[in-house]
Design a protein around this motif. Structure first.
Motif, PDB file in Angstrom:
ATOM      1  N   TYR A 111       0.817  -1.213   0.000  1.00  0.00           N
ATOM      2  CA  TYR A 111       0.000   0.000   0.000  1.00  0.00           C
ATOM      3  C   TYR A 111       0.854   1.269   0.000  1.00  0.00           C
ATOM      4  O   TYR A 111       0.388   2.334  -0.377  1.00  0.00           O
ATOM      5  N   TYR A 112       2.098   1.157   0.431  1.00  0.00           N
ATOM      6  CA  TYR A 112       2.990   2.321   0.364  1.00  0.00           C
ATOM      7  C   TYR A 112       3.167   2.800  -1.078  1.00  0.00           C
ATOM      8  O   TYR A 112       3.363   3.978  -1.331  1.00  0.00           O
ATOM      9  N   LEU A 113       3.060   1.877  -2.019  1.00  0.00           N
ATOM     10  CA  LEU A 113       3.223   2.225  -3.430  1.00  0.00           C
ATOM     11  C   LEU A 113       2.100   3.129  -3.926  1.00  0.00           C
ATOM     12  O   LEU A 113       2.251   3.829  -4.927  1.00  0.00           O
ATOM     13  N   LEU A 114       0.971   3.137  -3.228  1.00  0.00           N
ATOM     14  CA  LEU A 114      -0.135   4.013  -3.610  1.00  0.00           C
ATOM     15  C   LEU A 114       0.249   5.494  -3.513  1.00  0.00           C
ATOM     16  O   LEU A 114      -0.278   6.322  -4.240  1.00  0.00           O
ATOM     17  N   GLY A 115       1.151   5.814  -2.611  1.00  0.00           N
ATOM     18  CA  GLY A 115       1.568   7.207  -2.437  1.00  0.00           C
ATOM     19  C   GLY A 115       2.091   7.798  -3.727  1.00  0.00           C
ATOM     20  O   GLY A 115       1.704   8.902  -4.122  1.00  0.00           O
ATOM     21  N   LYS A 116       2.922   7.072  -4.412  1.00  0.00           N
ATOM     22  CA  LYS A 116       3.477   7.560  -5.686  1.00  0.00           C
ATOM     23  C   LYS A 116       2.392   7.574  -6.765  1.00  0.00           C
ATOM     24  O   LYS A 116       2.358   8.459  -7.602  1.00  0.00           O
ATOM     25  N   GLY A 117       1.486   6.606  -6.717  1.00  0.00           N
ATOM     26  CA  GLY A 117       0.397   6.585  -7.697  1.00  0.00           C
ATOM     27  C   GLY A 117      -0.576   7.734  -7.507  1.00  0.00           C
ATOM     28  O   GLY A 117      -1.067   8.316  -8.465  1.00  0.00           O
ATOM     29  N   LEU A 118      -0.860   8.066  -6.244  1.00  0.00           N
ATOM     30  CA  LEU A 118      -1.779   9.162  -5.962  1.00  0.00           C
ATOM     31  C   LEU A 118      -1.132  10.535  -6.109  1.00  0.00           C
ATOM     32  O   LEU A 118      -1.809  11.524  -6.347  1.00  0.00           O
ATOM     33  N   ASN A 119       0.181  10.577  -5.957  1.00  0.00           N
ATOM     34  CA  ASN A 119       0.910  11.835  -6.100  1.00  0.00           C
ATOM     35  C   ASN A 119       2.134  11.592  -6.976  1.00  0.00           C
ATOM     36  O   ASN A 119       3.260  11.500  -6.482  1.00  0.00           O
ATOM     37  N   PRO A 120       1.927  11.495  -8.297  1.00  0.00           N
ATOM     38  CA  PRO A 120       3.022  11.118  -9.194  1.00  0.00           C
ATOM     39  C   PRO A 120       4.192  12.099  -9.183  1.00  0.00           C
ATOM     40  O   PRO A 120       5.320  11.740  -9.491  1.00  0.00           O
ATOM     41  N   GLY A 121       3.951  13.336  -8.786  1.00  0.00           N
ATOM     42  CA  GLY A 121       5.030  14.326  -8.761  1.00  0.00           C
ATOM     43  C   GLY A 121       5.806  14.350  -7.460  1.00  0.00           C
ATOM     44  O   GLY A 121       6.682  15.199  -7.268  1.00  0.00           O
ATOM     45  N   ALA A 122       5.528  13.444  -6.556  1.00  0.00           N
ATOM     46  CA  ALA A 122       6.214  13.425  -5.258  1.00  0.00           C
ATOM     47  C   ALA A 122       7.713  13.279  -5.445  1.00  0.00           C
ATOM     48  O   ALA A 122       8.182  12.490  -6.255  1.00  0.00           O
ATOM     49  N   GLN A 123       8.446  14.064  -4.683  1.00  0.00           N
ATOM     50  CA  GLN A 123       9.909  14.041  -4.742  1.00  0.00           C
ATOM     51  C   GLN A 123      10.538  13.375  -3.519  1.00  0.00           C
ATOM     52  O   GLN A 123      11.667  12.925  -3.582  1.00  0.00           O
ATOM     53  N   LYS A 124       9.798  13.373  -2.391  1.00  0.00           N
ATOM     54  CA  LYS A 124      10.325  12.823  -1.141  1.00  0.00           C
ATOM     55  C   LYS A 124       9.305  11.890  -0.497  1.00  0.00           C
ATOM     56  O   LYS A 124       8.116  12.058  -0.672  1.00  0.00           O
TER      57      LYS A 124
END
Length: 187
Positions: A111-124
Motif C-alpha cells: 500500500y505504500y506504493l499508492l503514495g506515488k500513484g496518488l501523487n506522481p510528482g512526489a519528490q520525497k
C-alpha cells in the motif's frame, strides 16, 4: 517507588540490555536473600554465592547466536522462514524480504506504493520507523527520482538492515536515528 522509576527509566534501560538488567536483578535478589536469610546456614549461603558466580560466568561466556541482538530498545532476531528473511522485534514480525525475488513480502507494505500513484510528482518519501528498511530500499530501487527519509529510533536496526537485509548506502536515502515524534515536532 520514585527512585525505582527513575533508576529504571534513566539509568538501567538507557545503559543496559534487557538481558543484562534481568541477570543483574537476579544477582541482586540472590545477594539480598543471602544477607536477609539466616546467616547461620553456611551451606545455603555458599550455594547462593555459587549460583551468582555461575550466572556471571555464563553471561560472559555464552554469547547469543549471530542473528540475535539485544538493542537498547528491544530483543531483535533475524530468521529465515520459508522463502523469506524476517526481522522479529520483541516476538513480532516487523520487516521481511523474499530471498529469491524483489517483491515486498508483507501485503500491507504494498500500500505504500499508492503514495506515488496518488501523487506522481512526489519528490520525497518519509517513513517513521525503518525496521529492516525493506520498504525504503524498495522505493529507492523502484523510483530513481525519489528521496527517502527514514526516522528510526534504534541505530542498531540500521546496521542490522545493512548486514542482513542488503540495505545499501545511497545518496537518496537519509536515516535519522531519533524518536519519530521528536523528529516531526522539530520539522
Amino acid at each position: 517507588s520514585i527512585v525505582g522509576t527513575f533508576l529504571a527509566g534513566f539509568i538501567l534501560i538507557a545503559h543496559f540490555s534487557i538481558s543484562q538488567i534481568i541477570i543483574g536483578m537476579a544477582i541482586a535478589l540472590f545477594l539480598l536473600s543471602s544477607v536477609v536469610g539466616s546467616a547461620s546456614n553456611k551451606i545455603k549461603f555458599i550455594v547462593i554465592i555459587m549460583l551468582v558466580l555461575v550466572s556471571i560466568v555464563s553471561y560472559k561466556v555464552i554469547k547469543p547466536p549471530k542473528n540475535v541482538w539485544e538493542t537498547q530498545y528491544s530483543h531483535t532476531e533475524v530468521l529465515t522462514v520459508g522463502d523469506m528473511k524476517v526481522l522479529k522485534i520483541d516476538n513480532k514480525w516487523h520487516s521481511a524480504m523474499f530471498l529469491n525475488r524483489a517483491d515486498l513480502a508483507f501485503g500491507y507494505t504494498k500500500y505504500y506504493l499508492l503514495g506515488k500513484g496518488l501523487n506522481p510528482g512526489a519528490q520525497k518519501f518519509l517513513m517513521i520507523g525503518g525496521g529492516g528498511f525493506t520498504v525504503a530500499s524498495n522505493f529507492i530501487k523502484r523510483y530513481p527520482d525519489i528521496k527517502v527519509d527514514v526516522v528510526e529510533i534504534d541505530p542498531l536496526l540500521s546496521e542490522i538492515a545493512q548486514k542482513e537485509f542488503g540495505l545499501e548506502k545511497n545518496a537518496r536515502l537519509t536515516i535519522f536515528n531519533e524518536d519519530g515524534r521528536t523528529f516531526i515536532n522539530r520539522q
